[in-house]
Write a protein that holds these residues in place. Structure first.
Motif, mmCIF file in Angstrom:
data_model
loop_
_atom_site.group_PDB
_atom_site.id
_atom_site.type_symbol
_atom_site.label_atom_id
_atom_site.label_comp_id
_atom_site.label_asym_id
_atom_site.label_seq_id
_atom_site.Cartn_x
_atom_site.Cartn_y
_atom_site.Cartn_z
ATOM 1 N N VAL A 155 4.452 3.250 -0.486
ATOM 2 C CA VAL A 155 4.050 1.870 -0.198
ATOM 3 C C VAL A 155 5.251 0.997 0.126
ATOM 4 O O VAL A 155 5.110 -0.195 0.376
ATOM 5 N N SER A 156 6.433 1.553 0.131
ATOM 6 C CA SER A 156 7.634 0.768 0.416
ATOM 7 C C SER A 156 7.768 0.511 1.912
ATOM 8 O O SER A 156 7.031 1.048 2.729
ATOM 9 N N THR A 157 8.736 -0.250 2.266
ATOM 10 C CA THR A 157 8.991 -0.596 3.662
ATOM 11 C C THR A 157 10.083 0.280 4.250
ATOM 12 O O THR A 157 10.796 -0.129 5.157
ATOM 13 N N ASN A 161 6.273 3.056 -11.502
ATOM 14 C CA ASN A 161 5.641 1.778 -11.209
ATOM 15 C C ASN A 161 6.415 1.012 -10.150
ATOM 16 O O ASN A 161 7.591 1.274 -9.890
ATOM 17 N N CYS A 162 5.696 0.008 -9.538
ATOM 18 C CA CYS A 162 6.338 -0.874 -8.554
ATOM 19 C C CYS A 162 6.526 -2.258 -9.181
ATOM 20 O O CYS A 162 6.293 -2.451 -10.374
ATOM 21 N N ILE A 204 2.591 3.708 -8.940
ATOM 22 C CA ILE A 204 2.656 4.111 -7.520
ATOM 23 C C ILE A 204 1.898 5.426 -7.356
ATOM 24 O O ILE A 204 2.120 6.390 -8.092
ATOM 25 N N SER A 205 0.960 5.420 -6.384
ATOM 26 C CA SER A 205 0.237 6.668 -6.129
ATOM 27 C C SER A 205 -0.167 6.712 -4.648
ATOM 28 O O SER A 205 -0.512 5.652 -4.090
ATOM 29 N N PRO A 206 -0.120 7.886 -4.041
ATOM 30 C CA PRO A 206 0.464 9.126 -4.592
ATOM 31 C C PRO A 206 1.984 9.019 -4.696
ATOM 32 O O PRO A 206 2.596 8.132 -4.084
ATOM 33 N N GLY A 215 13.938 -6.809 -4.528
ATOM 34 C CA GLY A 215 13.332 -7.756 -5.460
ATOM 35 C C GLY A 215 12.301 -7.075 -6.342
ATOM 36 O O GLY A 215 12.080 -5.870 -6.267
ATOM 37 N N ASN A 216 11.665 -7.895 -7.130
ATOM 38 C CA ASN A 216 10.645 -7.395 -8.041
ATOM 39 C C ASN A 216 9.318 -7.341 -7.279
ATOM 40 O O ASN A 216 8.383 -8.084 -7.567
ATOM 41 N N ASP A 217 9.289 -6.438 -6.298
ATOM 42 C CA ASP A 217 8.143 -6.403 -5.382
ATOM 43 C C ASP A 217 7.695 -4.955 -5.163
ATOM 44 O O ASP A 217 8.014 -4.070 -5.970
ATOM 45 N N GLY A 218 7.026 -4.745 -4.042
ATOM 46 C CA GLY A 218 6.487 -3.417 -3.769
ATOM 47 C C GLY A 218 7.551 -2.363 -3.520
ATOM 48 O O GLY A 218 7.259 -1.161 -3.569
ATOM 49 N N ASN A 219 8.792 -2.745 -3.294
ATOM 50 C CA ASN A 219 9.869 -1.772 -3.070
ATOM 51 C C ASN A 219 10.538 -1.349 -4.374
ATOM 52 O O ASN A 219 11.381 -0.455 -4.370
#
Length: 793
Positions: free
Chosen positions: A674-676, A769-770, A780-782, A738-742
């Motif tokens: 899910v990261s960029t 976890n994200c 985080i999955s998968p 940051g404290n985000d999806g990455n």
């Protein structure tokens, strides 16, 4: 050896070889054959009765009588042949005389015709002069008109036209004169009588030129009646044209006569040459007969005085010295030689001998010196003083050469069997012209090196020299051993490929490994193959045949070291398991897929060859559940091609994960779908422990990085106990995450756990976890994790 008088043998040999015909015999008084003339004009002694030292008187006297009779008969035959030749020559000369007389008569007729034409021209010119005289009579009338300007202008214009006509007449006369001069010049070249004709024509031409000039001068001074003058001039011009036509015909006739005389002259030259050759042959024959007669004449005195006879030998090793002066020798080169106290001097040589090499095998046949198939000497086109000994096949028409002993290109043999039959029966390297391995097809006029050996009583072709694909050798043994070509270690064409042959063992070390057919015997032999070719060998996969009893396999070779070493197999089977996915990337240029890892204890894993390659996936799970219970054992199948939210938990055993420790530190990659595109990497030398905080990868100052690719990582030391790409500046310092999806973190609060999942009992299960903006730190999955050796392999 036999003992006999050398001069007796010399005279008999000269007479029998140079005078008598093939098959002639010389007999003794008791009708025994003394000697005969062989098929190749060699002298064959049948019976020499010497009674110890000298011939008996009866045989000598009978020999004298027989020789005298044969010489007289031969001289009579030669004289009769000479008379016949002279008669033929005289007849030819008589025919030539008749032809020449006929040609001279024809020339005389043409001269007479030319003189008649010249006389006619002279008559016509005289008529023209008379006409001009008549015109003078009308001059007064023309002068009377001068006072009348208009009449004068008209007449002046008419005179201008007349002047132009006169100029044209002059040009025609000049062309006629040039034609007459050219005709006379050609005529003089063939017959002296033409000189007179030429002079007469020249005089006529001069007269004509002078007359015409006079006509022009008189016409210019006179103003005549235009119509009368044009008529007179027209008549003159027609007469000149007729004369020119006659002269052209004469010139063509003279050209034909010139061709006839040229052909006659050529016939005379041929007859003269034939006469000269006949005279030369007669002179040479007469000289030979005179020499034989002189020798014969000296026999009586020498024999009656009881001269001691010298020896005759057929041994080529017999020296010519003072003890053998006057001795004779018959050698293998088909010649009779006499010793002059220091040197053996040839007396009678046959065509195809060393002293008299033939232009071709067929020339030996036509000269009557053939003794059937065998060795003869042929002329050397490069060095005339060194004839070439070759085998002649006399059973064909025409007879042909089968080549020599194969020692040089000039002596190349037709095939190995020719060398075996006529020169040597030992194994040796020779030049041959015949390609027995290509269905008895000749290689185009090019001698090639071949290994010939004795086999089954014949000379057998063994191998070519391996220099080209066409001349591929049968084996390395034929090329590099002392019993073969004795070449050094190197690259040669053997069979269907180019291989490395080892000297002096004679073993093939294989090819360049590009295909199964060109497999090498090791990575080092392939590296050596490339070294001999002048091109460095790159790292990569090659086909290798370690043992002829085993199948050919592909091997990843490291060619940057000496000796080159095998680094990996292809990983396609348990028997060809690879040490690591990075080995396949480095030495096979392999693509991503499931491979067998660890040759000692193979297991399967998925290899990802993107992101600098060599990644082995060891952990995966989906969203149901989105965490997993830790275990040091293998769980499920971690070799699936893709991982989705529905993928179950799968993991390699800790032992298989830690197998890579044999290559030193490892790099771990945390894959966050899910990261960029920002991926965390961690370098650790600690053994992996799935049931330990931070998977036992932290705690010894590992190096951390977060980047879009492994190749651009800048490493920083981490002081954390588990991964947290937001709080740990070793990660965050690279990208400012940051404290985000990455964000990626696990084992929060230094406890093996799954943050925010009550069902995951602390110490028993784990998730990754994200950040807070990612569904409040949701798992985080998968999720997947990968590992590879840090250092190059």
């Amino acid at each position: 050896e036999i003992v006999m008088c050398p001069r007796v043998l010399l005279a008999a040999a000269l007479l029998a070889g140079a005078v008598l015909a093939q098959g002639a015999e010389i007999r003794t008084a008791d009708n025994n054959i003394l000697m005969t003339v062989g098929a190749n004009r060699t002298i064959i002694a049948q019976r020499i009765d010497v009674n110890g030292a000298v011939l008996n008187t009866t045989d000598v006297l009978f020999l004298e009588e027989r020789l005298a009779a044969m010489v007289d008969a031969r001289i009579a035959a030669v004289e009769q042949s000479m008379q016949a030749s002279v008669a033929v020559l005289q007849a030819a000369i008589g025919s030539l005389s008749v032809d020449t007389a006929s040609n001279i008569s024809r020339i005389a007729v043409r001269v007479t015709d030319l003189e008649a034409s010249a006389a006619s021209l002279q008559s016509q010119l005289s008529s023209a002069v008379l006409q001009l005289s008549a015109l003078n009579a009308s001059t007064a009338a023309a002068l009377a008109l001068k006072t009348n300007v208009s009449a004068t202008d008209i007449i002046q214009a008419q005179l201008t036209d007349v002047s132009g006509n006169v100029t044209a007449l002059q040009a025609g006369a000049a062309a006629t004169a040039a034609a007459i001069a050219a005709t006379n010049a050609s005529f003089i070249a063939f017959q002296t009588n033409a000189t007179t004709v030429h002079a007469a024509l020249s005089a006529t031409t001069v007269s004509l030129g002078g007359t015409l000039v006079g006509v022009q001068r008189n016409v210019s001074l006179l103003q005549v009646n235009t119509s009368s003058l044009q008529g007179a001039l027209g008549t003159t011009q027609a007469a000149l044209s007729s004369t020119q036509t006659s002269l052209s015909s004469t010139q063509a006739t003279l050209g034909a006569m010139q061709a006839t005389l040229g052909a006659t002259q050529g016939n005379v030259s041929v007859l003269q040459s034939s006469a000269a050759m006949t005279a030369s042959n007669i002179t040479a024959l007469a000289t030979g007969i005179s020499t034989a007669q002189a020798l014969y004449a000296s026999l009586s005195g020498s024999l009656s005085s009881g001269v001691t006879c010298a020896r005759v030998t057929t041994s080529l090793s017999t020296p010519c010295d003072s003890n053998y002066t006057g001795g004779l020798r018959y050698n293998a080169n088909s010649s009779i030689e006499v010793c002059n106290a220091s040197t053996w001097i040839p007396l009678i040589t046959s065509v195809g001998s060393y002293q008299n090499p033939a232009a071709s095998c067929n020339a030996i046949v036509t000269s009557g010196y053939s003794t059937g198939d065998g060795l003869y000497y042929l002329a050397n086109p490069i060095s005339t003083g060194f004839p070439l000994q070759k085998v002649c096949n006399m059973s064909t028409t025409p007879a042909v050469s089968m080549g020599g002993d194969g020692s040089t290109t000039a002596l190349a043999a037709y095939n190995c069997n020719i060398i075996f039959r006529y020169f040597t029966a030992t194994t040796s390297v020779r030049y041959i012209l015949f390609n027995t391995s290509l269905g008895n097809a000749e290689i185009v006029n090019t001698p090639v090196r071949a290994l010939c050996a004795a086999a089954n009583g014949t000379g057998a072709f063994v191998s070519y020299d391996g220099s080209t694909t066409t001349l591929a050798a049968a084996s390395c043994s034929a090329l590099v051993t002392s019993s073969g070509f004795a070449f050094p270690t190197g690259l040669y064409y053997v069979g269907t490929g180019r291989v490395l042959c080892d000297a002096p063992s004679g073993q093939s070390l294989g090819g360049n490994g590009a295909t199964a057919a060109s497999a090498g015997t090791s990575c080092e032999t392939i590296r050596t193959w490339f070294a001999y070719s002048g091109v460095p060998a790159p790292n990569g996969p090659y086909y290798i045949n370690y043992n002829t009893s085993q199948a050919v396999i592909r091997v990843g070779c490291k060619m940057t070291v000496i000796p080159a070493v095998s680094m990996t197999y292809d990983g396609q089977t348990a028997a060809t398991a690879t040490p690591s996915c990075l080995h396949l990337y480095s030495y096979f240029n392999d693509t991503s897929g499931v491979r067998f890892i660890n040759p000692s204890s193979p297991f399967t894993a998925f290899c990802d060859q993107s992101d600098s390659g060599g990644w082995m996936r060891f952990l995966q799970y989906g969203s149901s559940p989105n965490y997993y219970f830790v275990s040091t054992l293998a769980i499920g199948n971690v070799s699936t091609l893709t991982v989705t939210t529905s993928s179950p938990l799968a993991k390699l055993s800790d032992a298989n994960i830690n197998y890579l420790s044999v290559f030193g530190s490892r790099v771990y990659r945390y894959f966050d779908p899910v990261s960029t595109g920002i991926t965390p990497y961690l370098v650790s030398s600690r053994p992996y422990g799935d049931n330990v905080l931070g998977q036992n990868l932290f705690g010894s100052s590992p190096s951390a990085c977060e980047a879009s690719s492994f190749a651009i990582c800048v490493w920083r030391t981490s002081s954390f106990s588990a991964i947290d790409t937001y709080s740990d500046t070793a990660f965050a310092g690279n990208q400012g995450i940051g404290n985000d999806g990455n964000r990626v973190f696990s084992d929060y609060g230094n406890t093996l756990s799954c943050f925010g999942v009550a069902a995951c009992t602390a110490g028993l299960c784990r998730c990754f976890n994200c950040g807070s903006s990612c569904n409040n730190h949701a798992p985080i999955s998968p999720f997947q994790m990968w590992v590879r050796p840090y250092n190059p392999v």
